[in-house]
Design a protein around this motif. Structure first.
Motif, PDB file in Angstrom:
ATOM      1  N   LEU A 178       0.843  -1.201   0.000  1.00 45.57           N
ATOM      2  CA  LEU A 178       0.000   0.000   0.000  1.00 45.57           C
ATOM      3  C   LEU A 178       0.877   1.250   0.000  1.00 45.57           C
ATOM      4  N   SER A 179       1.903   1.262   0.820  1.00 44.98           N
ATOM      5  CA  SER A 179       2.816   2.407   0.880  1.00 44.98           C
ATOM      6  C   SER A 179       3.466   2.644  -0.475  1.00 44.98           C
ATOM      7  N   GLU A 180       3.868   1.580  -1.145  1.00 43.96           N
ATOM      8  CA  GLU A 180       4.471   1.701  -2.471  1.00 43.96           C
ATOM      9  C   GLU A 180       3.474   2.267  -3.480  1.00 43.96           C
ATOM     10  N   HIS A 181       2.228   1.840  -3.412  1.00 42.09           N
ATOM     11  CA  HIS A 181       1.204   2.364  -4.329  1.00 42.09           C
ATOM     12  C   HIS A 181       0.958   3.855  -4.078  1.00 42.09           C
ATOM     13  N   ILE A 182       0.883   4.232  -2.820  1.00 40.05           N
ATOM     14  CA  ILE A 182       0.660   5.643  -2.488  1.00 40.05           C
ATOM     15  C   ILE A 182       1.827   6.486  -3.000  1.00 40.05           C
ATOM     16  N   HIS A 183       3.050   6.030  -2.755  1.00 35.51           N
ATOM     17  CA  HIS A 183       4.215   6.774  -3.222  1.00 35.51           C
ATOM     18  C   HIS A 183       4.209   6.878  -4.747  1.00 35.51           C
ATOM     19  N   GLY A 184       3.855   5.778  -5.407  1.00 40.62           N
ATOM     20  CA  GLY A 184       3.783   5.788  -6.867  1.00 40.62           C
ATOM     21  C   GLY A 184       2.731   6.762  -7.378  1.00 40.62           C
ATOM     22  N   PHE A 185       1.574   6.794  -6.707  1.00 42.09           N
ATOM     23  CA  PHE A 185       0.524   7.744  -7.081  1.00 42.09           C
ATOM     24  C   PHE A 185       1.034   9.173  -6.945  1.00 42.09           C
ATOM     25  N   LEU A 186       1.644   9.493  -5.799  1.00 41.34           N
ATOM     26  CA  LEU A 186       2.127  10.850  -5.555  1.00 41.34           C
ATOM     27  C   LEU A 186       3.287  11.209  -6.485  1.00 41.34           C
ATOM     28  N   ASP A 187       4.036  10.215  -6.928  1.00 40.97           N
ATOM     29  CA  ASP A 187       5.120  10.470  -7.869  1.00 40.97           C
ATOM     30  C   ASP A 187       4.576  10.769  -9.262  1.00 40.97           C
ATOM     31  N   GLY A 188       3.340  10.357  -9.519  1.00 37.09           N
ATOM     32  CA  GLY A 188       2.718  10.609 -10.818  1.00 37.09           C
ATOM     33  C   GLY A 188       1.933  11.907 -10.882  1.00 37.09           C
ATOM     34  N   VAL A 189       1.900  12.655  -9.776  1.00 43.38           N
ATOM     35  CA  VAL A 189       1.184  13.933  -9.726  1.00 43.38           C
ATOM     36  C   VAL A 189       2.221  15.040  -9.567  1.00 43.38           C
ATOM     37  N   THR A 190       2.191  16.023 -10.473  1.00 43.72           N
ATOM     38  CA  THR A 190       3.167  17.115 -10.400  1.00 43.72           C
ATOM     39  C   THR A 190       2.513  18.412  -9.925  1.00 43.72           C
ATOM     40  N   LEU A 191       3.363  19.326  -9.494  1.00 44.77           N
ATOM     41  CA  LEU A 191       2.867  20.648  -9.116  1.00 44.77           C
ATOM     42  C   LEU A 191       2.205  21.321 -10.310  1.00 44.77           C
ATOM     43  N   GLY A 192       2.742  21.089 -11.497  1.00 41.73           N
ATOM     44  CA  GLY A 192       2.156  21.658 -12.717  1.00 41.73           C
ATOM     45  C   GLY A 192       0.748  21.149 -12.959  1.00 41.73           C
ATOM     46  N   GLN A 193       0.540  19.856 -12.781  1.00 42.96           N
ATOM     47  CA  GLN A 193      -0.800  19.289 -12.961  1.00 42.96           C
ATOM     48  C   GLN A 193      -1.772  19.877 -11.947  1.00 42.96           C
ATOM     49  N   LEU A 194      -1.330  19.960 -10.702  1.00 39.14           N
ATOM     50  CA  LEU A 194      -2.212  20.506  -9.670  1.00 39.14           C
ATOM     51  C   LEU A 194      -2.550  21.963  -9.950  1.00 39.14           C
ATOM     52  N   SER A 195      -1.555  22.741 -10.368  1.00 35.79           N
ATOM     53  CA  SER A 195      -1.778  24.171 -10.582  1.00 35.79           C
ATOM     54  C   SER A 195      -2.693  24.451 -11.772  1.00 35.79           C
ATOM     55  N   GLU A 196      -2.880  23.472 -12.647  1.00 29.98           N
ATOM     56  CA  GLU A 196      -3.773  23.652 -13.793  1.00 29.98           C
ATOM     57  C   GLU A 196      -5.228  23.322 -13.458  1.00 29.98           C
ATOM     58  N   ARG A 197      -5.458  22.715 -12.324  1.00 26.68           N
ATOM     59  CA  ARG A 197      -6.823  22.331 -11.960  1.00 26.68           C
ATOM     60  C   ARG A 197      -7.646  23.573 -11.606  1.00 26.68           C
ATOM     61  N   GLN A 198      -8.847  23.638 -12.162  1.00 26.71           N
ATOM     62  CA  GLN A 198      -9.695  24.827 -11.997  1.00 26.71           C
ATOM     63  C   GLN A 198     -10.015  25.107 -10.530  1.00 26.71           C
ATOM     64  N   GLU A 199     -10.333  24.082  -9.755  1.00 25.09           N
ATOM     65  CA  GLU A 199     -10.695  24.315  -8.355  1.00 25.09           C
ATOM     66  C   GLU A 199      -9.502  24.842  -7.557  1.00 25.09           C
ATOM     67  N   ILE A 200      -8.308  24.419  -7.902  1.00 23.64           N
ATOM     68  CA  ILE A 200      -7.120  24.909  -7.214  1.00 23.64           C
ATOM     69  C   ILE A 200      -6.823  26.347  -7.625  1.00 23.64           C
ATOM     70  N   GLN A 201      -7.030  26.676  -8.893  1.00 27.47           N
ATOM     71  CA  GLN A 201      -6.857  28.054  -9.348  1.00 27.47           C
ATOM     72  C   GLN A 201      -7.834  28.989  -8.637  1.00 27.47           C
ATOM     73  N   GLN A 202      -9.071  28.538  -8.431  1.00 32.11           N
ATOM     74  CA  GLN A 202     -10.064  29.361  -7.733  1.00 32.11           C
ATOM     75  C   GLN A 202      -9.659  29.604  -6.289  1.00 32.11           C
ATOM     76  N   ILE A 203      -9.163  28.578  -5.631  1.00 32.69           N
ATOM     77  CA  ILE A 203      -8.719  28.724  -4.239  1.00 32.69           C
ATOM     78  C   ILE A 203      -7.541  29.689  -4.162  1.00 32.69           C
ATOM     79  N   ALA A 204      -6.571  29.537  -5.072  1.00 30.76           N
ATOM     80  CA  ALA A 204      -5.401  30.425  -5.084  1.00 30.76           C
ATOM     81  C   ALA A 204      -5.815  31.870  -5.333  1.00 30.76           C
ATOM     82  N   SER A 205      -6.771  32.071  -6.212  1.00 31.12           N
ATOM     83  CA  SER A 205      -7.259  33.418  -6.496  1.00 31.12           C
ATOM     84  C   SER A 205      -7.904  34.023  -5.246  1.00 31.12           C
ATOM     85  N   ARG A 206      -8.698  33.243  -4.554  1.00 33.99           N
ATOM     86  CA  ARG A 206      -9.332  33.711  -3.317  1.00 33.99           C
ATOM     87  C   ARG A 206      -8.277  34.069  -2.277  1.00 33.99           C
TER      88      ARG A 206
END
Length: 156
Positions: free
Chosen positions: A113-141
């Motif tokens: 399970l720990s390996e799967h979680i680490h693998g999942f988090l390794d597949g998510v980048t700051l760039g991907q997160l910053s492009e998400r609309q809900e995250i952009q709305q929060i940052a704007s607020r």
């Protein structure tokens, strides 16, 4: 599985930096105010992030921090690893000594399970997160709130 405040705050601060630094270096005090994270705690985290080569510091007036690489090149797992955080679901820290020095019955399950979680988090980048609309709305607020606080503080 336990991800402590250290890992959560490091990811939050790095995402804040990714979303707000295109205009230049960001000071930790601004991240502290936007994210409501202690400035002294951020200083400790950013020392580790700098040593890991994830951020660069800029000295002098208008100084602060910049990402050392493009946001799409920095995975969430790298940020967590940089602050010596783990996403270990085992009770033994992955050492296989969970039961009086021996491996417990469910050790391999929790390790996988720990390996799967680490693998999942390794597949998510700051760039991907910053492009998400809900995250952009929060940052704007958060930016508007910080700007509003600055206006109120400078009013006579």
């Amino acid at each position: 599985m336990r991800l402590t405040t250290k890992g959560r705050y490091a990811v939050t601060a790095m995402l804040d930096l990714a979303m707000n630094a295109p205009g230049g270096p960001i000071c930790l005090a601004d991240i502290s105010r936007r994210q409501e994270i202690s400035l002294s705690y951020l200083e400790q985290l950013f020392a580790r992030l700098r040593r890991a080569g994830l951020v660069e510091s800029v000295r002098g007036p208008g100084g602060g921090y910049l990402l050392a690489q493009a946001p799409k090149a920095i995975s969430v797992a790298r940020v967590i690893d940089a602050v010596d955080e783990s996403v270990d679901a085992t009770r033994c820290g992955g050492l296989s000594d969970c039961q009086q020095g021996d491996t417990c019955l469910t050790h391999h399950l929790w390790y996988e399970l720990s390996e799967h979680i680490h693998g999942f988090l390794d597949g998510v980048t700051l760039g991907q997160l910053s492009e998400r609309q809900e995250i952009q709305q929060i940052a704007s607020r958060q930016r508007r709130r910080l700007d509003g606080d600055s206006i109120l503080a400078s009013a006579p």
